[in-house]
Write a protein that holds these residues in place. Structure first.
Motif, mmCIF file in Angstrom:
data_model
loop_
_atom_site.group_PDB
_atom_site.id
_atom_site.type_symbol
_atom_site.label_atom_id
_atom_site.label_comp_id
_atom_site.label_asym_id
_atom_site.label_seq_id
_atom_site.Cartn_x
_atom_site.Cartn_y
_atom_site.Cartn_z
ATOM 1 N N GLN A 1 4.616 4.796 4.503
ATOM 2 C CA GLN A 1 3.928 3.502 4.471
ATOM 3 C C GLN A 1 2.473 3.671 4.894
ATOM 4 N N THR B 1 7.095 2.035 -6.473
ATOM 5 C CA THR B 1 7.285 2.643 -5.149
ATOM 6 C C THR B 1 6.028 2.482 -4.306
ATOM 7 N N ARG C 1 5.752 0.386 -0.788
ATOM 8 C CA ARG C 1 5.285 0.998 0.463
ATOM 9 C C ARG C 1 4.111 0.220 1.043
#
Length: 196
Positions: free
Chosen positions: A150, A177, A181
């Motif tokens: 992240q 994705t 994140r």
């Protein structure tokens, strides 16, 4: 089959196609894009500048810039939504910085007029530096609470100035994705900063 007005199904609008058409000079396409993105752009501007009148100004400036730069939009690099919101965010940050500079300059001029023979004491600069250091420490601590994935995505997007598509390319992950994140990281950052 064309959807009827009384159908309850949501009609999906292809914002990317609208922005591409606007880049070719289609004013009606931009008008539709404007209608779709105006509420989100205004919310983002308001969250950044924290003043309703300034937020309206920033939103209008950002959407005018989006219209002027529509021909440079590349749907392979970003979505129309993220592209317009990136412009809005940059405009909002610029406005906040400009307002702060003007306020500091006005305070400096007022201090100079109040005591023309004395050199102005840079108290505001000291307070501002302390506040900035405190905020930087808070953000650094909050970033430390994110997972490594992240943090990498958030830093690439906000410190690196990359779009979601660029973050995905940079990290070598699918666009979805990268977006997840960033979204999850920002949520955890917000929670950490609100709790601090």
């Amino acid at each position: 089959m064309t959807p009827r007005i009384d159908d309850r199904e949501e009609v999906t609008v292809d914002l990317d196609a609208l922005l591409v058409a606007a880049g070719r000079g289609d004013a009606r396409a931009f008008e539709r894009l404007y209608t779709e993105l105006l509420p989100q752009a205004h919310r983002l501007a308001l969250r950044t500048v924290r003043d309703p009148q300034l937020a309206e100004d920033v939103t209008q400036e950002a959407l005018v810039e989006a219209w002027r730069r529509a021909a440079s939009f590349d749907p392979r690099r970003a979505t129309a939504r993220s592209w317009v919101l990136m412009i809005t965010h940059r405009r909002a940050v610029d406005r906040v910085r400009r307002e702060q500079r003007q306020r500091v300059q006005a305070e400096h001029e007022a201090a100079t007029l109040a005591s023309p023979g004395a050199a102005p004491v840079p108290q505001d600069a000291v307070v501002e530096d302390d506040y900035r250091a405190w905020q930087t420490d808070r953000v650094r601590t909050a970033l430390g609470r994110l997972s490594a994935l992240q943090r990498e995505a958030v830093e690439a997007a906000f410190y690196g100035g990359r779009t979601h598509a660029e973050v995905a390319d940079h990290l070598g992950v699918p666009l979805g994705t990268a977006k997840t994140r960033i979204r999850d990281g920002l949520g955890r950052l917000r929670d950490a900063l609100e709790g601090a």
